[in-house]
Design an enzyme around this catalytic site. Structure first.
Site, PDB file in Angstrom:
ATOM      1  N   ILE C  71       5.299  -0.933   0.103  1.00 59.38           N
ATOM      2  CA  ILE C  71       5.603  -2.336   0.372  1.00 59.38           C
ATOM      3  C   ILE C  71       6.185  -2.966  -0.891  1.00 59.38           C
ATOM      4  CG2 ILE C  71       4.636  -4.552   1.129  1.00 59.38           C
ATOM      5  CD1 ILE C  71       4.431  -2.303   3.256  1.00 59.38           C
ATOM      6  N   GLY C  72       5.611  -2.622  -2.022  1.00 61.19           N
ATOM      7  CA  GLY C  72       6.138  -3.134  -3.285  1.00 61.19           C
ATOM      8  C   GLY C  72       5.595  -4.514  -3.630  1.00 61.19           C
ATOM      9  N   LEU C  73       4.329  -4.725  -3.305  1.00 62.61           N
ATOM     10  CA  LEU C  73       3.654  -5.960  -3.719  1.00 62.61           C
ATOM     11  C   LEU C  73       4.349  -7.231  -3.240  1.00 62.61           C
ATOM     12  CD1 LEU C  73       2.543  -5.100  -7.388  1.00 62.61           C
ATOM     13  CD2 LEU C  73       1.237  -4.884  -5.270  1.00 62.61           C
ATOM     14  N   CYS C 130      -1.263   0.252  -8.327  1.00 61.60           N
ATOM     15  CA  CYS C 130      -0.225   0.255  -7.299  1.00 61.60           C
ATOM     16  C   CYS C 130       0.867   1.231  -7.695  1.00 61.60           C
ATOM     17  CB  CYS C 130       0.390  -1.124  -7.109  1.00 61.60           C
ATOM     18  SG  CYS C 130       1.736  -1.070  -5.889  1.00 61.60           S
ATOM     19  N   ILE C 191     -10.610   4.244  -3.601  1.00 63.25           N
ATOM     20  CA  ILE C 191      -9.452   4.555  -4.397  1.00 63.25           C
ATOM     21  C   ILE C 191      -8.214   3.850  -3.848  1.00 63.25           C
ATOM     22  CG2 ILE C 191     -10.275   6.819  -5.103  1.00 63.25           C
ATOM     23  CD1 ILE C 191      -8.491   8.095  -2.942  1.00 63.25           C
ATOM     24  N   THR C 193      -4.006   4.395  -3.325  1.00 57.42           N
ATOM     25  CA  THR C 193      -3.321   5.501  -2.639  1.00 57.42           C
ATOM     26  C   THR C 193      -2.889   6.616  -3.593  1.00 57.42           C
ATOM     27  OG1 THR C 193      -1.302   4.202  -2.852  1.00 57.42           O
ATOM     28  CG2 THR C 193      -2.478   4.045  -0.772  1.00 57.42           C
ATOM     29  N   GLY C 217      -5.156   6.676   4.528  1.00 56.52           N
ATOM     30  CA  GLY C 217      -5.609   7.184   5.828  1.00 56.52           C
ATOM     31  C   GLY C 217      -6.542   8.377   5.705  1.00 56.52           C
TER      32      GLY C 217
HETATM   33  C1  LIG Z   1       0.505  -1.007   3.770  1.00 56.61           C
HETATM   34  C2  LIG Z   1      -0.464  -0.961   2.638  1.00 56.61           C
HETATM   35  C3  LIG Z   1      -0.410  -1.938   1.634  1.00 56.61           C
HETATM   36  C4  LIG Z   1      -1.283  -1.921   0.557  1.00 56.61           C
HETATM   37  N1  LIG Z   1      -1.220  -2.905  -0.389  1.00 56.61           N
HETATM   38  C5  LIG Z   1      -2.138  -2.933  -1.386  1.00 56.61           C
HETATM   39  C6  LIG Z   1      -2.170  -4.000  -2.315  1.00 56.61           C
HETATM   40  O1  LIG Z   1      -1.392  -4.956  -2.240  1.00 56.61           O
HETATM   41  N2  LIG Z   1      -3.097  -3.976  -3.322  1.00 56.61           N
HETATM   42  C7  LIG Z   1      -3.995  -2.929  -3.419  1.00 56.61           C
HETATM   43  O2  LIG Z   1      -4.813  -2.943  -4.335  1.00 56.61           O
HETATM   44  N3  LIG Z   1      -3.998  -1.920  -2.548  1.00 56.61           N
HETATM   45  C8  LIG Z   1      -3.105  -1.896  -1.531  1.00 56.61           C
HETATM   46  N4  LIG Z   1      -3.130  -0.858  -0.614  1.00 56.61           N
HETATM   47  C9  LIG Z   1      -4.134   0.206  -0.758  1.00 56.61           C
HETATM   48  C10 LIG Z   1      -5.354  -0.058   0.122  1.00 56.61           C
HETATM   49  O3  LIG Z   1      -6.009  -1.251  -0.240  1.00 56.61           O
HETATM   50  C11 LIG Z   1      -6.354   1.111   0.049  1.00 56.61           C
HETATM   51  O4  LIG Z   1      -6.780   1.259  -1.277  1.00 56.61           O
HETATM   52  C12 LIG Z   1      -5.761   2.431   0.510  1.00 56.61           C
HETATM   53  O5  LIG Z   1      -4.870   2.222   1.581  1.00 56.61           O
HETATM   54  C13 LIG Z   1      -6.810   3.460   0.946  1.00 56.61           C
HETATM   55  O6  LIG Z   1      -7.564   3.007   2.034  1.00 56.61           O
HETATM   56  P1  LIG Z   1      -7.225   3.432   3.566  1.00 56.61           P
HETATM   57  O7  LIG Z   1      -7.072   4.909   3.603  1.00 56.61           O
HETATM   58  O8  LIG Z   1      -8.391   2.905   4.352  1.00 56.61           O
HETATM   59  O9  LIG Z   1      -5.957   2.723   3.930  1.00 56.61           O
HETATM   60  C14 LIG Z   1      -2.249  -0.879   0.464  1.00 56.61           C
HETATM   61  C15 LIG Z   1      -2.303   0.097   1.465  1.00 56.61           C
HETATM   62  C16 LIG Z   1      -1.442   0.070   2.538  1.00 56.61           C
HETATM   63  C17 LIG Z   1      -1.532   1.146   3.582  1.00 56.61           C
END
Ligand SMILES: Cc1cc2nc3c(=O)[nH]c(=O)nc-3n(C[C@H](O)[C@H](O)[C@H](O)COP(=O)(O)O)c2cc1C
Ligand SMILES: Cc1cc2nc3c(=O)[nH]c(=O)nc-3n(C[C@H](O)[C@H](O)[C@H](O)COP(=O)(O)OP(=O)(O)OC[C@H]3O[C@@H](n4cnc5c(N)ncnc54)[C@H](O)[C@@H]3O)c2cc1C
Ligand SMILES: Cc1cc2nc3c(=O)[nH]c(=O)nc-3n(C[C@H](O)[C@H](O)[C@H](O)COP(=O)(O)OP(=O)(O)OC[C@H]3O[C@@H](n4cnc5c(N)ncnc54)[C@H](O)[C@@H]3O)c2cc1C
Ligand SMILES: Cc1cc2nc3c(=O)[nH]c(=O)nc-3n(C[C@H](O)[C@H](O)[C@H](O)COP(=O)(O)O)c2cc1C
Ligand code: FES
Ligand code: FES
Lengths: 313, 261, 313, 261
Positions: C71-73, C130, C191, C193, C217
């Site tokens: 997404i790129g913040l 990020c 964690i 990603t 995921g």
């Molecule tokens: C579309 C998307 C946007 C994300 N944006 C952020 C973000 O802005 N800041 C952040 O700390 N983590 C962000 N993450 C990471 C998630 O908060 C989380 O750490 C990560 O997806 C692992 O959890 P999950 O497997 O349940 O998705 C984002 C993840 C996804 C999929």
């Protein structure tokens, strides 16, 4: 011209497909399913100086689109591999890549010196990335200096080219790649497994007796592709890539990312016929896509950065 | 020869709490030689669930090229729970037959075999019992279950020979373990065959230590064909600590006192 | 006693479940599905000093049991979040954890100073992990010294406790955790990603415009569980864990591994009702398993090492 | 209201090369208001495939609480290929209706609407056309496809109004693109509606720049409800570079000249 044939340091491959180390034993079991001469090469199970029983069981656990393993480098030891496994494999027309593991620099050197003299061993694969034994070389795999040193020392004694198997459990795999390149490596193989864990829902205990295990299978493919993409653009070394390959399109992905050949690990368990099936499908792709050679695909993903050396036979 | 085949679901039904009976058709059946062998089942195409599931062959119908397995659904979201949703007419990919089964010709006509099964270890004893009885061997079955609602194949076994059921909670048959039933038996056993949870196997091996027997082991598997070394067990009396047997390809059936249960 | 309630630095949680940052926007969209007051907390989308459009599209790609995003913040910037998003959220009885991102130390400090004064922001989550923007703080997330320094400086200006979000893309996440603990962090979230990539089969080009993306995921859950297991035994800081949570049993796994609360990311996309469904199921588990409190499960996987402080309310 | 529901497969069949027609039943249908909205479909339980698939609503049958979608199977191993294997009687989990559709009351009885669809962008125009014609609006359909074997719903559209087909290879209808057909049209268009690949949308928007129109956008999606910012597009005439619209929740249908196609 064989449009799948590939030349890499020490290796003349009929095609870019080979089973990954630890997922094919020493070939015997899969020889009941097909002629091993069909394979590009075989990466045999990690060999250590002495025989090892490995870790207690359970040693595997399934995860979403992946599996964890902590076999713990079980193998019959260098002498047995030299006396039995490798001679047995000479009946097939296929180069062997010997996966070498150890706990100390000396272990690696001792095994490499001997195993590299076997007539069908055409290359070594230094396993500095096994996450499943405390003394399994992972220390070598996470510190660039130690990895460079180890590579250089093994190169001194090896009769055949040396590939180094990189661990994904590092901050910068490119740094590791550049270090072993400096150490004189002839090629890279990547990636080994990611360290992971699964708990039993009822008890909360780790399912694997060793607690943590190495994550392999389709789940890790995006990470592996990214690493191959990064590393291949930074080193001149050829890469044998692996991680979650299930079919010929996954192979196309790895070549596109910058690999020169591809190994199949976990998928052998899912489908013992995976390797020959993929090889057949690659022949079809080469025809349908009207490629002069499968390595025309190499580095397609890099965009405008241009191409590096390819390794067509 | 081990084969890989998409086999057709001929019948699929629940026969006890969480226990399903699945019959598959295909020429792979012709490769099945000995009772106690197992198949490795891929539940869906694709990567989820990724690994095959080892399931024992419960009975073989050569004539119709079909065989039956019984399995327990281990929880929601498990591979077996997905399997249980597949309907007649669909196919399931099977790799097999795998491993070495129970030898049936060690006993002569008129001799007595004791077959001891626990829970989902009961199924392979059914084909075994059919083979033994067809050779004129007298069979005694002792089948242990947790509780009444998971008891299955009582009639089928009874049709072949004397059958005792034990349940842990006493809701059916003898209350207690299979060994409690063994204690009460007053016959000479010429050989035994057992399959079930490890503690049961150990207890049976110990209790019948004077008798020749065969033990079917269970272990988490990767490949199922002997290549990955996921399923190893130690060997009794090995001092080096490096001797091992692979449950998938050296077993799953071992002569008693060979491997460490 | 509410057997799901949890007390963490700055946070009184009705239950241990909260949506993960970036997977829930600023709450508006999911408020059409249920009352946000049901949630333990909300981790809002990363906020930067200035508004950002983020990366070009495509920004997501699916992988085996996972997804990549870059997404790129994208966010409307600090002022807008302070003036609109946070006030809107005050209608709900739920603590907000503000995810703070930036390119420089000063960015983090500026955002933290201001956003920590919002009445419903009860904690900050420093996003030093990020992977999707070159200037997105990942440099802070891979070097222990910089991470410690950043934490310490933000702590000086923040009105509320500071949690640091760790990246899994490092050789030792424990080292990072200990560094930010030294820097004065009040808690950890982990964690973020894993860096990954997917190629288009036909063209070989990366599917995501940014080329690489962050893998989330179920595919990453084994890696995340392992990291929580490791870190929780080495630091005294409470951990809010995340990675591949789909249902209440995944939450049980994370608590067993040593977490004190759990965030749900990608699963919100799969099922917008995921969080309330998990909370309901946890109530059932607590009853069925006859637990005095959900945190009885905490650290079950550690074996004989004994228990650390728990955080029951 | 957006709902989530396990909907029953009422009918499921292939109608052209790789193109399937799927009809689902459930009360969620009652929430569907405007043509051009879409649903987000979870293809299997569990983690593979993980994400939902956005598919347009093609026609709505309120009376029977069922709606139809048309979809293209994009390759072996894809989510849609798994979807295509699900049979009548099974359920599919649907989240929807999502997004904003085409407004149907901007045109009066007797006015002429041009509906331009490309490939798998054609389906949402079908419900739209039914709504427009039921209001007495005259409709002209121009439908573009790659080649004859992927053409679908020609009869259905023809029953509602004038219908032109263009195929890229000329194997059916006019050879060329939808814009080639537009060039030859000799009628006054009071409004247009278009859905299809981006290059087509751009060409149509440009060619009909004097006419009010509506454009349905496509973008890879995460959540489908506006939370993840996966599906954003830029806004025409925005100098800051930070203005954006979300295809899933602000669209997928936008007035022409609003977003950057
Ligand atoms: C579309 C998307 C946007 C994300 N944006 C952020 C973000 O802005 N800041 C952040 O700390 N983590 C962000 N993450 C990471 C998630 O908060 C989380 O750490 C990560 O997806 C692992 O959890 P999950 O497997 O349940 O998705 C984002 C993840 C996804 C999929
Ligand atoms: C030789 C052999 C024969 C077997 N015969 C039968 C049989 O006839 N009927 C039957 O119901 N079960 C049998 N089992 C056990 C059966 O394999 C497991 O119950 C089944 O694999 C569990 O899969 P799941 O999808 O339900 O569980 P999941 O939790 O989804 O499984 C996750 C992973 O763990 C493995 N696993 C989980 N439990 C076991 C176990 N107890 N043994 C081995 N692997 C396990 C699975 O294979 C899979 O790889 C046999 C096992 C072996 C080794
Ligand atoms: C608003 C909207 C309406 C749509 N309506 C229809 C329709 O009526 N009929 C139809 O056949 N298709 C439609 N599509 C496109 C459809 O969503 C994709 O073709 C489908 O998601 C591809 O999934 P797959 O399982 O075949 O491919 P896979 O390759 O397995 O998909 C992998 C991932 O990429 C995404 N993806 C791949 N291609 C596209 C694409 N073109 N657009 C968006 N996401 C994509 C998938 O959703 C999935 O997340 C629509 C898309 C949008 C955004
Ligand atoms: C059961 C098992 C055993 C393995 N043993 C070894 C080994 O001995 N040496 C080694 O370098 N890699 C070993 N690996 C790692 C694989 O060679 C490979 O790098 C990894 O599994 C990723 O590929 P895949 O996803 O195709 O399995 C093993 C992997 C598995 C699953
Ligand atoms: S399961 Fe692989 S060796 Fe037995
Ligand atoms: S798909 Fe998530 S915002 Fe549109």
């Amino acid at each position: 011209m064989n449009r799948l044939a590939i030349e890499l340091p020490g290796l003349s491959l009929k095609n870019p497909i080979m089973p990954a180390s630890g997922c094919f034993g020493f070939g015997k079991e899969y020889s009941q399913f097909y002629d091993l001469s069909e394979l590009g090469a075989i990466m045999i199970k990690a060999t250590t100086k002495e025989a090892r029983f490995g870790n207690p069981t359970p040693r595997v656990a399934e995860t979403s689109s992946g599996m964890l393993n902590a076999i713990g480098l079980q193998n019959p030891g260098l002498d047995h591999v030299m006396a039995n496994e490798l001679p047995w494999l000479t009946q097939f027309d296929v180069p062997i890549i010997a996966n070498v593991a150890g706990s100390t620099l000396e272990d690696y050197i001792d095994v490499a010196r001997v195993i590299s003299t076997a007539e069908n061993v055409k290359a070594l694969e230094l396993n500095i990335s096994c996450p499943n034994v405390k003394d399994g070389g992972i220390a070598f795999g996470t510190d660039p200096k130690t990895a460079r040193e180890l590579t250089a020392r093994v190169k001194e004694v090896s009769e055949v080219p040396v590939y180094v198997k990189l661990s994904p459990n590092v901050t910068s795999i490119t740094e590791m790649a550049l270090a072993v390149e400096e150490g004189g490596a002839d090629g890279l193989t990547m990636i080994n497994t990611l360290v992971g864990m699964r708990l039993d829902r009822k008890t909360g205990n780790p399912i694997i007796a060793n607690k943590t295990g190495g994550l392999s299978g389709p789940a890790i493919k995006p990470v592996a592709i990214r690493m191959v993409y990064e590393v291949s653009q930074r080193t001149a070394l050829p890469i044998i890539a692996m991680g979650g390959v299930q079919d010929s399109y996954d192979v196309v992905d790895y070549l596109s990312a910058g690999a020169s050949a591809v190994a199949v690990g976990t998928q052998n368990f899912v489908d013992p016929f995976a390797c020959p099936a993929i090889i057949e499908d690659l022949s079809k792709i080469v025809k349908e896509w009207e490629l002069e050679h499968i390595l025309d695909l190499k580095g397609r993903s890099w965009g405008k950065h241009g191409k590096t050396a390819n390794h067509r036979a | 020869m081990i084969q890989k085949q998409d086999m057709i679901i001929v019948s699929h039904k629940q026969i006890a709490d969480h226990i399903f009976e699945l019959t598959l058709r295909g020429s792979l059946t012709n490769e099945m030689t000995s009772p106690g062998q197992f198949v490795h089942v891929k539940i869906m195409n694709g990567s989820e669930p990724l690994l095959r599931r080892p399931i024992s062959i419960c009975s073989i119908d050569r004539e119709n090229e079909q065989f039956t397995m019984l399995y327990r659904v281990s929880g929601s979201g498990s591979g077996t729970s997905t399997l249980s949703q597949l309907m007649k007419g669909f196919t399931v990919n099977v790799l097999g037959p795998l491993g070495n089964g129970f030898p049936v010709d060690e006993l002569e006509e008129g001799q007595t075999a004791l077959l001891v099964g626990g829970g989902i270890g009961v199924p392979p004893l059914y084909e075994l019992s059919k083979r033994l009885t067809s050779r004129g061997v007298k069979v005694i079955h002792i089948l242990g279950f947790q509780e009444q609602k998971v008891v299955f194949y009582k009639e089928e076994f009874t049709a072949l020979g004397e059958t005792y059921i034990a349940t842990v909670d006493g809701s059916f048959g003898t209350k207690g373990f299979v060994t409690d039933v063994i204690d009460k038996l007053d016959v000479t056993i010429d050989g035994y065959y057992t399959c079930g949870p490890a503690p049961m196997l150990r207890a049976v091996e110990q209790k019948l230590s004077g008798v020749d027997g065969y033990i079917s082991m269970e272990q988490r598997m990767g490949c199922g064909v002997g290549a990955c070394l996921a399923c190893v067990c130690h060997v009794q009396g090995d001092d080096t600590g490096t001797a091992y047997k692979k449950v998938c390809s050296d077993g799953p059936v071992f002569k008693s006192k060979v491997v460490v249960v």
